[in-house]
Design an enzyme around this catalytic site. Structure first.
Site, mmCIF file in Angstrom:
data_model
loop_
_atom_site.group_PDB
_atom_site.id
_atom_site.type_symbol
_atom_site.label_atom_id
_atom_site.label_comp_id
_atom_site.label_asym_id
_atom_site.label_seq_id
_atom_site.Cartn_x
_atom_site.Cartn_y
_atom_site.Cartn_z
ATOM 1 N N GLU A 293 3.951 -4.904 -13.945
ATOM 2 C CA GLU A 293 5.394 -5.431 -13.512
ATOM 3 C C GLU A 293 5.367 -7.003 -13.759
ATOM 4 O O GLU A 293 6.497 -7.517 -13.848
ATOM 5 C CB GLU A 293 5.175 -5.195 -12.102
ATOM 6 C CG GLU A 293 6.740 -5.166 -11.277
ATOM 7 C CD GLU A 293 6.556 -4.543 -9.846
ATOM 8 O OE1 GLU A 293 6.999 -3.298 -9.931
ATOM 9 O OE2 GLU A 293 6.023 -4.953 -9.018
ATOM 10 N N GLU A 296 6.499 -7.736 -16.851
ATOM 11 C CA GLU A 296 7.725 -7.570 -17.244
ATOM 12 C C GLU A 296 8.813 -8.577 -16.398
ATOM 13 O O GLU A 296 9.762 -8.939 -17.032
ATOM 14 C CB GLU A 296 8.371 -6.050 -16.283
ATOM 15 C CG GLU A 296 9.525 -5.536 -17.010
ATOM 16 C CD GLU A 296 9.481 -4.029 -16.194
ATOM 17 O OE1 GLU A 296 10.723 -3.556 -16.559
ATOM 18 O OE2 GLU A 296 8.701 -3.572 -15.405
ATOM 19 N N CYS A 319 7.343 -0.146 -6.747
ATOM 20 C CA CYS A 319 6.111 0.672 -6.054
ATOM 21 C C CYS A 319 6.217 1.655 -5.175
ATOM 22 O O CYS A 319 5.371 2.469 -4.741
ATOM 23 C CB CYS A 319 5.206 -0.519 -5.366
ATOM 24 S SG CYS A 319 4.603 -1.739 -6.653
ATOM 25 N N SER A 339 12.123 -2.868 -12.142
ATOM 26 C CA SER A 339 11.096 -2.686 -12.907
ATOM 27 C C SER A 339 10.881 -1.061 -13.234
ATOM 28 O O SER A 339 11.015 -0.243 -12.630
ATOM 29 C CB SER A 339 9.809 -3.275 -12.318
ATOM 30 O OG SER A 339 8.749 -2.865 -13.095
ATOM 31 N N LYS A 378 5.347 9.763 -1.008
ATOM 32 C CA LYS A 378 4.295 9.878 -1.991
ATOM 33 C C LYS A 378 3.959 11.318 -2.473
ATOM 34 O O LYS A 378 3.840 11.748 -3.565
ATOM 35 C CB LYS A 378 2.993 9.324 -1.655
ATOM 36 C CG LYS A 378 2.689 7.759 -1.385
ATOM 37 C CD LYS A 378 3.251 6.974 -2.923
ATOM 38 C CE LYS A 378 3.180 5.520 -2.634
ATOM 39 N NZ LYS A 378 3.539 5.058 -4.199
ATOM 40 N N GLU A 381 6.752 12.029 -4.533
ATOM 41 C CA GLU A 381 6.775 11.412 -5.804
ATOM 42 C C GLU A 381 5.383 12.153 -6.678
ATOM 43 O O GLU A 381 5.855 12.256 -7.988
ATOM 44 C CB GLU A 381 6.100 10.075 -5.556
ATOM 45 C CG GLU A 381 5.819 9.015 -6.994
ATOM 46 C CD GLU A 381 5.261 7.906 -6.695
ATOM 47 O OE1 GLU A 381 5.973 6.922 -7.122
ATOM 48 O OE2 GLU A 381 4.590 7.546 -5.813
ATOM 49 N N GLU A 386 8.817 13.644 -14.145
ATOM 50 C CA GLU A 386 8.399 12.587 -15.132
ATOM 51 C C GLU A 386 6.847 12.276 -14.959
ATOM 52 O O GLU A 386 6.360 11.731 -15.967
ATOM 53 C CB GLU A 386 9.285 11.630 -15.047
ATOM 54 C CG GLU A 386 9.319 10.755 -13.695
ATOM 55 C CD GLU A 386 10.283 11.030 -12.637
ATOM 56 O OE1 GLU A 386 10.486 10.340 -11.962
ATOM 57 O OE2 GLU A 386 10.604 12.389 -12.911
ATOM 58 N N CYS A 523 4.027 -0.718 3.782
ATOM 59 C CA CYS A 523 3.108 0.426 3.792
ATOM 60 C C CYS A 523 2.378 0.597 5.220
ATOM 61 O O CYS A 523 2.249 1.751 5.667
ATOM 62 C CB CYS A 523 2.385 0.505 2.513
ATOM 63 S SG CYS A 523 3.079 0.509 1.018
#
Length: 610
Positions: A293, A296, A319, A339, A378, A381, A386, A523
């Site tokens: 990141e 980037e 993130c 990103s 999460k 996710e 993907e 978090c």
């Protein structure tokens, strides 16, 4: 003249149960009582002033009190204090009214407490004990037409809903997601997505804040502990675990330790006791995230400074999966800005099932990667297509901090008596930059530590970027990079993220890079953490603990992690290489299904699915 004096008064004095107290104008009776240590029971109220708003629907009427001179009982959560007010919170009339209200709520509530996920941590159950409810004088009926829905992250059981509307308030007012609201009328009213759709078909981001505020078992996380125990018992599987930074500063609360107590070593030891073959640290992948990141960021900045007009700025961190889901649903016209770097959880899973598995000689199908996360998104996710190879996910599943605590208790492990243990290598070694990922501003600070040194070519002596820290909803800072002023923004809570993104959409962008976290505090305030009930002091304690661990680390910049350097030398080549893109980056989707109204200025325009 009396009106003028009232308006000029900034404080009022009142009596609550014969205790005199002076409070600011606008303070509710509930707040004033809490300040002097008087506990007034409530179900619908939750103090969210540590985040964005204060929720006072006054719908449950459990918090009623007697106010001298008032005929009816007053809801303490929504009644403002006035000069000379006299309040009684424990008269016979008040106690009887509260018990009757509780009995009426219970009359429409299932009696399966023994098997309910919230058993032992249910506010309605606690009130039934407090009010000495031992029989049911009223007979109710079923409230929900839809019994139960299980998503990848959240279980919704509306038979248990008490219509407190906490979830609706946090979803709409704090997170501004708008996935939950009241549907139908009368006795058939329930809380659900628009048109009574399933949550999996709605704009839900799976941030889990609705689960965190639900007082009963109507909204709970999807439990994976039984699945985990089966995997740990399977001799044909190698089960490894990664632990997020925010978990280590909150897990101790489930075992009676003060908020913010770091329990990293005990947590690692407990995970070995549970039977994991290897115990790794998501902080390793956080350092890896900064390499990708951060590079980037530097790439876009360099192109911008060289006059490339096609560069997408500001670059947004990626993130947080709830935040990613949010902009996919609500800002599909801005999908080129974030990103493309995967989250640390998914970077870890990808590297574990390729680089590490190859070095260890473990077939991908026999390797089970489990994550311990503060975030319910999460879980969702892990299921994104993907992040799968031929149907096999990079991270098989995630369990929350609360689920880990339940497992430790279930295994009869005396957590507070455990010695400290170290993570396994190579994916257990991290820098202080990886640790602070767990709090709002931490990802930005970690990136700045590396971006500054790589961009300027000079050593950063003081790595503490204090101006990006704190719990303000939106923060701004300017960093001097050899004469170039890098403007950064930080937001936590999706309501604050929306404000930033709407400014960008309307052409009012003042940033080069922005960090966004879906949950209040980042978090540390995730939907899978021990419940903090909006208390900012708990979030501050957890945040401080992460910064203290950062200070104690021998290395505090991600690009200095020797195991990260070795990973690039042996396997990835360099940041943003073709292999790094394949394993560590992703792409986003337009989830504005059918017609999704999106605000732009004072108008409404429509985004259709591409």
């Amino acid at each position: 003249m009396l009106i003028s004096n009232t308006m000029e008064t900034k404080e009022v004095t009142l009596q609550i149960d014969r205790h005199s107290i002076t409070v600011p104008v606008g303070t509710t009776i509930l707040e004033a009582a809490t300040e002097i240590g008087i506990n007034i029971p409530t179900l619908c109220h939750i103090d969210l002033k540590g985040t964005c708003i204060k929720n006072n629907p006054a719908s449950c009427r459990i918090c009623v009190v007697e106010v001298e001179g008032r005929k009816n009982l007053a809801p303490a959560c929504a009644t403002k204090c006035t000069e000379g007010m006299t309040v009684r919170t424990s008269t016979l009339r008040v106690m009887n009214a509260r018990k009757i209200v509780a009995e009426l709520i219970l009359s429409d509530h299932p009696n399966d407490c023994l098997t309910c996920p919230k058993s032992g941590n249910c506010e309605l159950q606690n009130l039934a004990l407090r009010f000495n409810v031992r029989e049911m004088p009223f007979t109710g009926g079923e409230l929900s037409l839809r019994k139960r829905e299980v998503t990848s992250s959240i279980v919704r059981n509306m038979d248990k809903c008490i219509f407190c509307r906490r979830c609706e308030s946090v979803c709409n007012d704090v997170q501004t997601v708008g996935a939950l609201g009241a549907v139908r009328r009368g006795f058939n009213t329930t809380i659900a997505p628009a048109f009574d759709k399933k949550m999996s078909e709605s704009e839900c981001t799976y941030c889990g804040q609705c689960v965190a505020v639900c007082p009963v078992g109507a909204l709970t996380e999807r439990d994976h502990t039984n699945r985990l125990l089966e995997d740990l018992d399977d001799p044909d599987k190698v089960v490894i675990v990664q632990t997020a930074p925010a978990v280590r500063v909150a897990l101790g609360e489930e075992f009676g330790l003060p908020a913010g107590t770091p329990v990293t070593g005990k947590m690692v030891y407990a995970l070995r006791e549970l039977g994991f073959n290897y115990v790794f640290d998501t902080d390793f992948a956080a350092d890896l995230t900064i390499m990708e990141e951060g590079t980037e960021v530097l790439d876009r900045l360099t192109r911008f400074l060289n006059g490339d007009k096609n560069v997408c700025l500001p670059i947004l961190t990626s993130c947080c999966p709830a935040w990613v889901n949010f902009f996919e649903h609500h800002f599909p016209d801005l999908l080129n800005i974030p990103s493309t770097a995967r989250s640390p959880q998914q970077m870890f899973g990808s590297i574990a099932k390729t680089y590490w598995a190859e070095k260890m000689g473990i077939p991908r199908e026999k390797l089970v990667v489990v994550s311990i996360m503060p975030c319910l998104a999460k879980k969702y996710e892990c299921d994104r297509e993907e992040f799968k190879v031929n149907g096999n996910p990079d991270v098989d599943y995630s369990i929350s901090t609360r689920e880990l605590a339940t497992l430790i208790k279930r295994a009869n492990i005396g957590f507070n008596l455990l010695p400290n243990s170290e993570f396994d290598n190579p994916m257990g070694e991290s820098t202080g930059a990886g640790v602070i990922f767990g709090t709002t501003g931490g990802v930005m600070e970690a990136a700045l530590r590396s971006v500054y040194e790589i961009y300027t070519g000079t050593t950063l002596e003081n790595v503490n970027f204090e101006h990006v820290r704190g719990l303000e909803g939106v923060r701004r800072a300017t960093i001097n990079l050899n004469g170039f002023e890098l403007k950064v923004g930080i937001a936590h809570g999706l309501g604050n993220a929306r404000r930033l993104l709407e400014d960008i959409r309307n052409g009012h962008n003042e940033y080069h890079a922005i960090e966004i976290m879906a949950c209040p505090g980042g978090c540390i305030g995730g939907g899978g953490q021990p419940l903090h009930h909006g208390r900012a002091d708990i979030l501050y304690a957890r945040s401080r603990a992460l910064y203290e661990e950062d200070i104690q680390k021998p290395l505090r910049k991600s690009h200095e992690n020797p195991y990260i350097q070795k990973l690039y030398e042996e396997y990835l080549g360099k940041p943003l290489s073709e292999k790094a893109h394949m394993l560590l980056h992703t792409h986003y989707f337009n989830k504005a299904i059918h017609y999704c109204p999106i605000k732009k200025g004072n108008s409404i325009f429509e985004i259709v699915e591409l």
